[in-house]
Structures are given as C-alpha cells and as structure tokens.
Design an enzyme around this catalytic site. Structure first.
Site, mmCIF file in Angstrom:
data_model
loop_
_atom_site.group_PDB
_atom_site.id
_atom_site.type_symbol
_atom_site.label_atom_id
_atom_site.label_comp_id
_atom_site.label_asym_id
_atom_site.label_seq_id
_atom_site.Cartn_x
_atom_site.Cartn_y
_atom_site.Cartn_z
ATOM 1 C CG HIS A 134 14.451 -26.449 -72.466
ATOM 2 N ND1 HIS A 134 14.028 -26.703 -71.193
ATOM 3 C CD2 HIS A 134 15.037 -27.595 -72.897
ATOM 4 C CE1 HIS A 134 14.355 -27.948 -70.860
ATOM 5 N NE2 HIS A 134 14.977 -28.509 -71.884
ATOM 6 C CG HIS B 66 11.004 -30.611 -73.191
ATOM 7 N ND1 HIS B 66 11.310 -31.945 -73.033
ATOM 8 C CD2 HIS B 66 12.174 -29.951 -73.009
ATOM 9 C CE1 HIS B 66 12.602 -32.089 -72.756
ATOM 10 N NE2 HIS B 66 13.153 -30.887 -72.730
ATOM 11 C CG HIS C 56 18.558 -31.909 -74.054
ATOM 12 N ND1 HIS C 56 17.520 -32.460 -74.764
ATOM 13 C CD2 HIS C 56 17.985 -31.083 -73.138
ATOM 14 C CE1 HIS C 56 16.363 -32.005 -74.284
ATOM 15 N NE2 HIS C 56 16.611 -31.164 -73.299
ATOM 16 C CD GLU D 130 12.391 -37.281 -73.330
ATOM 17 O OE1 GLU D 130 12.314 -37.983 -74.328
ATOM 18 O OE2 GLU D 130 11.759 -36.235 -73.196
ATOM 19 C CG HIS E 207 16.429 -36.469 -68.749
ATOM 20 N ND1 HIS E 207 15.140 -36.185 -69.124
ATOM 21 C CD2 HIS E 207 17.067 -35.271 -68.700
ATOM 22 C CE1 HIS E 207 15.008 -34.888 -69.309
ATOM 23 N NE2 HIS E 207 16.167 -34.308 -69.064
ATOM 24 C CG HIS F 166 15.000 -32.442 -65.144
ATOM 25 N ND1 HIS F 166 15.147 -31.094 -65.351
ATOM 26 C CD2 HIS F 166 15.571 -33.041 -66.214
ATOM 27 C CE1 HIS F 166 15.785 -30.895 -66.514
ATOM 28 N NE2 HIS F 166 16.053 -32.064 -67.049
ATOM 29 C CG HIS G 276 20.547 -31.920 -69.651
ATOM 30 N ND1 HIS G 276 20.079 -32.790 -70.602
ATOM 31 C CD2 HIS G 276 19.463 -31.520 -68.944
ATOM 32 C CE1 HIS G 276 18.760 -32.905 -70.493
ATOM 33 N NE2 HIS G 276 18.357 -32.140 -69.487
#
Ligand code: CUO
Length: 671
Positions: free
Chosen positions: A196, A200, A225, A337, A352, A356, A392
């Site tokens: 992961h 990114h 995802h 995103e 998104h 987080h 997610h």
C-alpha cells in the site's frame, strides 16, 4: 537516537560524503569535522559533494524533524510536492546528491525519504539507483514497538554471530475478546502494508503534473482499492464474519477501536489509539493547516453524488465534462481521491483523503492534547486499522454506483467466438487437486538499518504470516483457429455469510483477481499451464522485503528498480486463509477477445510482473478493458447467477480453500 535514512550505493559498501562546510546546520558547524571523522572512519570511499547554490526550503521546514508526516494532509502534500520538485529540478545526479545532502539534516526524515524516493523513481538519470525499503529505513511503522528495546539490547550485548531473531508474537494488538482481531493477520501483514505504501509512492496525488499524470491512475485508484475490499471481505467470510459495513453515517459513534502498539522512532511518540465509540468532529488544527467541518465533507459527498447521477462533472472553468463509459471512472477516481487531476478540486473537494484525516484525528480534533494522527492517517500504516476498510467500503460503493449506471456488457462484449474453456484443474504442491491450502509461516527480516546503535550488525526479527502451498492452473481450451487471447483468473467464495448461494450482483464484488496473462492458442485443443508464483497480481517475498543477498548475482538483480518493483500484492497473501474444514470457492477462468484487450507496446524489462494492481513503469496500463472486467458492471438482463453469466469462453471450477493451523519455521521446506 533514531537513524535517518542512509542511501547506500549498490553492493552495500559504505561510502562517506565530504560535505561543503556551509551545508552543515548551525548546530553541527562547530563539531563538523569530528562528526565527519566518526562516520568517515567506516567508509571505504569518500565522495566530495558538489557545491551548489543553496535552495530555499521555505515552507518545507514548517514540518519539523520530530513530527509525523502523511500524504493525506493537504499541507503535507503541498510541501512534499515542493521538495519533490526541488529534487526533480536539479540538472544531474551529482547535484541531486548535493541538494539531498543539504536537505537531509534539515528536513523531516519521513518527508525526506518519501520525496527523494519519488524523485529517484521519476528522474531519467536515476533509473538504476536503489533506495532501501521503507521497512529497513522506518521499521517502526511495521512492527511491534517492544521489539526495538530488545533489539538495542541484543545489538549492544550479544556478538553479531550469536544473535538469534527476536520473535514478534502473531497476536500483539488485541485478544480474541475483540472479534475484529480475527483479521489482524491480514490487516497487520507487513507485506500488505508495504504494498500500500508503494502504491501511493508510485501514484502520488500531488506533485509535478508529469509525475502525477500516469495512464489511468484515477481508475487504478478505484480498482486497486476495490480489490483490497474484495480480498478483505473474502478473508472475513473465512473467519465467519460478515462483509464490512460501510461507514455511511458519519455522525454515529464508531464502534471499532484500534490500539496499534507502534512507536514512531522519528517523532519519539506512540501512535495514538482509538477507543470504541468515538465520533468524528470538526477539525481545528492550525499547525496542520486544517480548518474543516464535517459539513464540508458532506457537501463534497453530495456534489459527487450529483455528478454520478447526472454522469457529468463541472470543471473549474464551468465547462461540463461527461462521465462516459471509457474515461468516466478515471475522472471520478481522481476527483474522489482527490489528486491534482481532479477536474474541479475547489468544488468536489478532497473526500477520500480528508476522510482519512478526519478519522485519524478523532482523538484530538482541535490539537488540544498536542497529539498527532492515528495510523489511518498514513498510507504506510493505514491498512492496520479496521476503520480503513469501513471507509474504503464507503468509497468503493460510490464508485460502484457509477459503474452500475453504465451500459451492461452484452454477450458480444464477453464472448470470444470459437474459443471454449473445456476444463480447469488446480494442482497443489504436495496436496490434493482443487484444494488450495494455507498455513502459518515464519520469516525473518533485518531491522538494523533503521536503528542507530554501536556496534553495528544485523538484528533480525521473526514474524508469522499467512502462506499457501504453491499451485498450478491447468486450463483446457478449444479454439477453432490459431489466435491470441487474454486469460483472466478470479476467485470468490461460493456462498455468502448465511451460507446461501450468491446473487450474481453481490458475488461479482467478491471476485479477487489471481492472475491475468496473454495466451497463444493453436487450432484445436490447448492445455495452458501456469504457476501461482507467476501471478500478475503479486511480487515474490524477496521483493516485498528486499532482504536479498547482494553477494549473489540473482540478489543483485532483485535489487534493481526497487521502487516501482516494490509495488505488488505480497505473494504470501495471494490466497485468502480459508477455513479448517475447507471453504467452498469458485475459480473463474475466462479467455477474452484479444482484439478488445490489446495495447500495442513493448513490455519487456524489469517489473513487468505485477501490473494488475500497479500498472507498468512508464507504460500504458497493459489491458484496454475497464479494470475489473468482466465483473465491473451489472450483468445483462436475465442473469441472476454466475452460471447464467457464463459464455463459452468462461468456465467455473469448484475449489476448496483449507487452512491448516500449523506454523512452519523460516525457509522450512513444505512438502
Ligand atoms: Cu490507499 Cu485510502 O487510499 O488509502
């Protein structure tokens, strides 16, 4: 004191940089020569660092050296973008070394490591340069914090040859009283979290346009995802748990708690935990540049839903862009995103990423306790926390809403006339046919590079992870002509959590991709053989951990192009855990029509083996179909079950997934 990342040239020989005096920070100027001779004495070679005009680091220094860094906070993204651009902007490798040396002792270590890694990955003149894996630079993000005290003790007291690996217990973050802990082996898998982080790193959301603007990156954000969710839900069924509940009501208390038991060696602080029943609250954290209400998040959500419903977005100039069946999902991915490719970041916001962030500051939304973010706030650690999957799941559902509004695949778009899949068999090493097998395996990883101690030497930790027996697909295909095709292999549980047969519309979200590869069919009967270790989804253990023996020629090879090659689902998690009694599953194989699959480009070279979730370095995504094809859209009318969905070029084989509760030692031969 934590040791910051040291970039060691190929072959691990120690080289020391001789630094112009003006590069030293004020603190080290008076003692510069002593410090240099301490480290220089171990060096086999000294390299003079170029004198360049000193860059203005400006806002980059706002993030101090002992803070935590995350790609999800816009301010951090912005300063990372600036530092990346400085590293990309210098003329040659010598100047890159110079500017990196200058920056290293001033800039936050996590930020420095990330930005230099992105730059090395994207500069034309650094394509053969290695960067140590983040597990070696910052092991504190991946293993139980207890280990470091023991490692330090071992390193100080025990001679290197007498050291034995420090064992990390399999269960260290919770007990079986907590139901969600059944999934800890997956959430806390080191290879999974490394994948992961790498994803990114390869697909930054904010940097120079040429770095961010990769082929179909918004769509890949959705698909990678989505597959994480499919795999997590699959694992949940293996553990007698139902699928994840979307985090849809953002005002409700969050029932899941998580106590990460990680300490940041750089920030010298423990990562904050989240107790149960916390609520998301408005953010007022000036130092992080965060002043945001939950209402802002809701407004972005509503605008995104309106865009999905109308299948169009309004860009920043007021122009309408259609979300069509080709590029629509890519635009939506970047918008949700969000990356800098969002057509209108001002209006559609940063749903998104800020989700987080809201979750990561749930324990201290106004910074009154001077606490940093929780693990959900960092792409290196986010997958450890159960809330990651609830968030997610929400994000994925939003993409699925869009996908469900697209035209359904017709039989013509699915079938490959003249090609029939006649049989599938899975041969399992040392096991029964069509019975996949999993178990626990221990592995060792050296953490010494990420810690500062004298004398030096390796310090291994031993951790326990899921593993499976390797297996081989044998696929019989009849073709009326010699032709090419794309073989697509997926796996899903056969029954839902109530043990009922699936409706196709639900089961299609459960299919995990296992492999995808081109086949050359001859006229008549063909037998395709393919090993599980060749999967287009995974990378081998050695590449995940970078624990390779550089003295061997193949070891040196494995080191090449680490950054991009580090992206890939860890091989040890290719197959979900299964159950002791054997979980009934369905293996789906399709040979699709090459005319609609093919991308004309050269794909030889390094790292061309884990493209399903990671794409290909500097290339187009090597499959023209929508990602997730053929399961990414609603089925044609009249199709309720998987069997009804099949065309002759597809076939399903029942397989069982059996877990043996036994732990094998590192490298123990599995017979
Ligand atoms: Cu990878 Cu939410 O994007 O973590």
């Amino acid at each position: 004191r934590p040791k910051e990342p040291v970039f060691v040239p190929k072959g691990n020989e120690r080289k020391a940089f001789v630094v112009p005096a003006e590069y030293l920070t004020d603190k080290y100027k008076p003692v510069g020569t002593q410090v240099a001779s301490r480290f220089g004495s171990e060096a086999s070679e000294q390299i003079a660092v170029n004198k360049i005009s000193i860059p203005d680091l400006g806002e980059i220094l706002d993030l101090t050296r002992d803070e935590n860094f995350t790609l999800f906070i816009p301010k951090h993204q912005r300063i990372a973008g600036r530092l990346i651009n400085i590293f990309l902007g210098v003329r040659n490798v010598e100047d890159l070394i110079a500017v990196a040396v200058y920056a290293r002792d001033r800039v936050n270590p996590y930020l420095f490591n990330y930005c230099l890694s992105v730059a090395i990955l994207h500069r034309a003149d650094t394509q053969d340069l290695d960067v140590p894996s983040i597990i070696h630079s910052f092991p504190d993000k991946y293993v139980d914090s207890k280990v470091f005290g023991q490692a330090l003790e071992d390193a100080t007291v025990v001679p290197e040859n007498d050291r034995t690996p420090i064992e990390i217990p399999k269960d260290f973050t919770a007990s079986d009283l907590e139901e969600e802990h059944r999934l800890a082996y997956f959430r806390e898998d080191i290879g999974l979290n490394l994948h992961h982080w790498h994803w990114h790193l390869v697909y930054p959301s904010n940097a120079e346009l040429s770095v961010v603007n990769k082929n179909r990156r918004g769509e890949l954000f959705y698909y990678m995802h989505q597959q994480i969710m499919a795999r997590y839900n699959f694992e949940r069924l293996c553990n007698k748990m139902k699928r994840v509940e979307r985090l849809i009501d953002w005002d409700e208390p969050i029932k899941e708690a998580y106590f990460p038991k990680l300490d940041s060696l750089v920030a010298s602080r423990g990562w904050p935990a989240r107790v149960e029943n916390q609520r998301i609250r408005n953010l007022r954290r000036e130092t992080d540049g965060l002043k945001l209400d939950l209402d802002d998040l809701k407004r972005w959500r509503d605008r995104i839903f309106a865009a999905i419903n109308s299948k169009s977005v309004t860009d920043s100039t007021g122009k309408t862009i259609e979300l069509n069946e080709n590029e629509g999902i890519d635009i939506l991915g970047n918008m949700v995103e969000a990356s800098i490719l969002s057509p209108n970041g001002e209006f559609y916001g940063n749903l998104h990423n800020m989700g987080h962030v809201f979750l990561s500051f749930i324990h201290d939304p106004d910074h009154r306790h001077l606490e940093s973010f929780g693990v959900i706030g960092d792409s290196a650690t986010a997958m450890r926390d159960p809330i990651f999957y609830r968030w997610h799941s929400y994000i994925d559902d939003l993409f699925q809403k869009f996908k469900s509004a697209l035209p359904k695949y017709t039989v013509n778009q699915l079938n490959y006339p003249g090609v029939t899949v006649e049989g599938i068999e899975v041969g399992v090493q040392g096991g029964k046919t069509n019975n996949l097998q999993t178990f626990w395996q221990q592995s060792d990883v050296d953490l010494s590079r990420g810690m500062d101690f004298q004398p030096r030497g390796a310090v291994f930790v031993r951790f326990t992870h899921l593993q499976h027996r390797s297996f081989t697909y044998k696929i019989d295909v009849q073709s009326d002509l010699a032709r090419e095709g794309t073989c697509r292999i997926f796996l899903a549980p056969k029954f839902d959590e109530r043990n009922d047969e699936w409706l196709f519309t639900d089961q299609k979200h459960m299919f995990i991709e296992l492999d995808k590869f081109k086949v050359n069919l001859k006229e008549g009967k063909n037998t395709i053989m393919r090993n599980s270790s060749d999967s287009s989804v995974t990378i081998p253990f050695e590449r995940t951990y970078r624990d390779v023996d550089t003295s061997r020629p193949e070891g040196g090879d494995a080191l090449a192009r680490f950054n991009f090659c580090g992206c890939g689902w860890p091989d040890n998690l290719l197959i979900p855990k299964g159950t002791p009694e054997g979980l009934p599953c369905q293996l789906f194989v399709m040979i699709s029509n090459i005319a609609d699959d093919k991308i004309d480009q050269e794909v030889t070279g390094e790292c061309n083996d884990s493209y399903s979730y990671c794409g290909l370095k500097d290339k187009l995504y090597p499959d023209r179909r929508s990602m997730g094809y053929p399961f990414d859209r609603l089925p044609r009318d009249g199709v309720d079950t998987l069997q009804q969905f099949l065309t002759p070029n597809m076939r399903v084989q029942d397989v069982t997934l059996t877990f043996e509760n036994k732990t094998f030692k590192p490298k123990e031969v599995i017979s």
